[in-house]
Design a protein around this motif. Sequence first.
Motif, PDB file in Angstrom:
ATOM      1  N   THR A   6       5.970 -49.158  99.587  1.00  0.00           N
ATOM      2  CA  THR A   6       6.280 -48.641 100.907  1.00  0.00           C
ATOM      3  C   THR A   6       7.064 -49.708 101.656  1.00  0.00           C
ATOM      4  OG1 THR A   6       4.216 -47.388 100.921  1.00  0.00           O
ATOM      5  CG2 THR A   6       5.289 -47.756 103.044  1.00  0.00           C
ATOM      6  N   PHE A   7       8.249 -49.349 102.124  1.00  0.00           N
ATOM      7  CA  PHE A   7       9.098 -50.302 102.839  1.00  0.00           C
ATOM      8  C   PHE A   7       9.103 -49.977 104.322  1.00  0.00           C
ATOM      9  CE2 PHE A   7      10.536 -50.788  98.549  1.00  0.00           C
ATOM     10  CZ  PHE A   7      10.865 -52.119  98.460  1.00  0.00           C
ATOM     11  N   THR A   8       8.962 -51.019 105.135  1.00  0.00           N
ATOM     12  CA  THR A   8       8.993 -50.844 106.588  1.00  0.00           C
ATOM     13  C   THR A   8       9.891 -51.916 107.205  1.00  0.00           C
ATOM     14  OG1 THR A   8       7.002 -52.195 106.803  1.00  0.00           O
ATOM     15  CG2 THR A   8       6.696 -49.813 106.794  1.00  0.00           C
ATOM     16  N   GLU A   9      10.534 -51.548 108.287  1.00  0.00           N
ATOM     17  CA  GLU A   9      11.357 -52.480 109.053  1.00  0.00           C
ATOM     18  C   GLU A   9      10.438 -53.296 109.939  1.00  0.00           C
ATOM     19  OE1 GLU A   9      14.878 -52.256 112.425  1.00  0.00           O
ATOM     20  OE2 GLU A   9      13.790 -50.457 111.883  1.00  0.00           O
ATOM     21  N   MET A  53      26.440 -47.531 111.025  1.00  0.00           N
ATOM     22  CA  MET A  53      26.321 -46.076 111.007  1.00  0.00           C
ATOM     23  C   MET A  53      25.219 -45.618 110.050  1.00  0.00           C
ATOM     24  SD  MET A  53      27.665 -43.921 112.806  1.00  0.00           S
ATOM     25  CE  MET A  53      27.670 -42.176 112.970  1.00  0.00           C
ATOM     26  N   ASP A  54      25.110 -46.264 108.885  1.00  0.00           N
ATOM     27  CA  ASP A  54      24.061 -45.920 107.920  1.00  0.00           C
ATOM     28  C   ASP A  54      22.678 -46.155 108.518  1.00  0.00           C
ATOM     29  OD1 ASP A  54      26.134 -45.411 106.191  1.00  0.00           O
ATOM     30  OD2 ASP A  54      25.675 -47.059 104.813  1.00  0.00           O
ATOM     31  N   TYR A  55      22.549 -47.269 109.240  1.00  0.00           N
ATOM     32  CA  TYR A  55      21.270 -47.616 109.861  1.00  0.00           C
ATOM     33  C   TYR A  55      20.844 -46.546 110.876  1.00  0.00           C
ATOM     34  CZ  TYR A  55      17.886 -50.017 112.815  1.00  0.00           C
ATOM     35  OH  TYR A  55      16.766 -50.338 113.533  1.00  0.00           O
ATOM     36  N   PHE A  56      21.741 -46.205 111.776  1.00  0.00           N
ATOM     37  CA  PHE A  56      21.379 -45.243 112.814  1.00  0.00           C
ATOM     38  C   PHE A  56      21.196 -43.837 112.255  1.00  0.00           C
ATOM     39  CE2 PHE A  56      23.030 -48.648 115.575  1.00  0.00           C
ATOM     40  CZ  PHE A  56      21.894 -48.807 116.355  1.00  0.00           C
ATOM     41  N   GLN A  57      22.003 -43.472 111.261  1.00  0.00           N
ATOM     42  CA  GLN A  57      21.850 -42.156 110.640  1.00  0.00           C
ATOM     43  C   GLN A  57      20.492 -42.062 109.935  1.00  0.00           C
ATOM     44  OE1 GLN A  57      24.278 -39.628 110.924  1.00  0.00           O
ATOM     45  NE2 GLN A  57      22.508 -38.430 110.279  1.00  0.00           N
ATOM     46  N   ALA A  58      20.119 -43.102 109.211  1.00  0.00           N
ATOM     47  CA  ALA A  58      18.819 -43.115 108.532  1.00  0.00           C
ATOM     48  C   ALA A  58      17.685 -43.056 109.557  1.00  0.00           C
ATOM     49  CB  ALA A  58      18.686 -44.364 107.666  1.00  0.00           C
ATOM     50  N   GLY A  59      17.857 -43.751 110.664  1.00  0.00           N
ATOM     51  CA  GLY A  59      16.843 -43.721 111.717  1.00  0.00           C
ATOM     52  C   GLY A  59      16.681 -42.333 112.312  1.00  0.00           C
ATOM     53  N   MET A  60      17.790 -41.668 112.558  1.00  0.00           N
ATOM     54  CA  MET A  60      17.721 -40.309 113.127  1.00  0.00           C
ATOM     55  C   MET A  60      17.102 -39.321 112.147  1.00  0.00           C
ATOM     56  SD  MET A  60      21.194 -39.791 115.390  1.00  0.00           S
ATOM     57  CE  MET A  60      22.210 -39.578 113.967  1.00  0.00           C
ATOM     58  N   ASN A  61      17.353 -39.521 110.859  1.00  0.00           N
ATOM     59  CA  ASN A  61      16.825 -38.609 109.835  1.00  0.00           C
ATOM     60  C   ASN A  61      15.418 -38.976 109.372  1.00  0.00           C
ATOM     61  OD1 ASN A  61      19.297 -37.342 109.907  1.00  0.00           O
ATOM     62  ND2 ASN A  61      20.073 -38.365 108.086  1.00  0.00           N
ATOM     63  N   GLY A  62      14.909 -40.119 109.842  1.00  0.00           N
ATOM     64  CA  GLY A  62      13.587 -40.568 109.403  1.00  0.00           C
ATOM     65  C   GLY A  62      13.611 -41.142 107.993  1.00  0.00           C
ATOM     66  N   ASP A  63      14.791 -41.589 107.553  1.00  0.00           N
ATOM     67  CA  ASP A  63      14.956 -42.078 106.184  1.00  0.00           C
ATOM     68  C   ASP A  63      15.121 -43.591 106.092  1.00  0.00           C
ATOM     69  OD1 ASP A  63      14.913 -39.470 105.212  1.00  0.00           O
ATOM     70  OD2 ASP A  63      17.092 -39.250 105.368  1.00  0.00           O
ATOM     71  N   PRO A  65      12.941 -46.091 105.699  1.00  0.00           N
ATOM     72  CA  PRO A  65      12.251 -46.714 104.561  1.00  0.00           C
ATOM     73  C   PRO A  65      12.980 -46.485 103.236  1.00  0.00           C
ATOM     74  CG  PRO A  65      10.669 -45.626 105.975  1.00  0.00           C
ATOM     75  CD  PRO A  65      12.034 -45.231 106.463  1.00  0.00           C
ATOM     76  N   GLU A  66      13.551 -45.316 103.059  1.00  0.00           N
ATOM     77  CA  GLU A  66      14.280 -45.008 101.828  1.00  0.00           C
ATOM     78  C   GLU A  66      15.585 -45.816 101.756  1.00  0.00           C
ATOM     79  OE1 GLU A  66      14.521 -43.623  98.150  1.00  0.00           O
ATOM     80  OE2 GLU A  66      12.836 -43.273  99.476  1.00  0.00           O
ATOM     81  N   LEU A  67      16.274 -45.976 102.878  1.00  0.00           N
ATOM     82  CA  LEU A  67      17.495 -46.781 102.923  1.00  0.00           C
ATOM     83  C   LEU A  67      17.187 -48.229 102.533  1.00  0.00           C
ATOM     84  CD1 LEU A  67      20.536 -47.164 103.671  1.00  0.00           C
ATOM     85  CD2 LEU A  67      19.739 -47.674 105.989  1.00  0.00           C
ATOM     86  N   ILE A  68      16.110 -48.768 103.087  1.00  0.00           N
ATOM     87  CA  ILE A  68      15.714 -50.142 102.770  1.00  0.00           C
ATOM     88  C   ILE A  68      15.408 -50.255 101.282  1.00  0.00           C
ATOM     89  CG2 ILE A  68      13.969 -51.923 103.140  1.00  0.00           C
ATOM     90  CD1 ILE A  68      13.725 -50.821 106.050  1.00  0.00           C
ATOM     91  N   LYS A  69      14.628 -49.322 100.755  1.00  0.00           N
ATOM     92  CA  LYS A  69      14.265 -49.346  99.336  1.00  0.00           C
ATOM     93  C   LYS A  69      15.507 -49.294  98.447  1.00  0.00           C
ATOM     94  CE  LYS A  69      10.780 -46.954  97.601  1.00  0.00           C
ATOM     95  NZ  LYS A  69       9.968 -45.832  97.087  1.00  0.00           N
TER      96      LYS A  69
END
Length: 88
Positions: A6-9, A53-63, A65-69
Amino acid sequence: MMNNYTFTESSSRSIEKDGEQVRLINFRGTEPRDDSGDRERLNIDGAIIVPMMDYFQAGMNGDLPELIKEKVLERLTAREQEENDNAE
């Protein structure tokens, strides 16, 4: 390899890299405890850089942790490949 982690910021901030605004993400990856009673675990802490853009898009989509992984696995795979290339 790390599919069950499990990855968390833990924190992040905007930085400039090569004249472009990117996001530096500090993270923690935790290995889940299992029911075997084994007390050994391997957690991973680190920092990765992703496009803003990837960071904010992942944040809006709730993704996030998956982006980090994905980025962590990308880096580990690249290092493993580098080591294999150097061993030859």
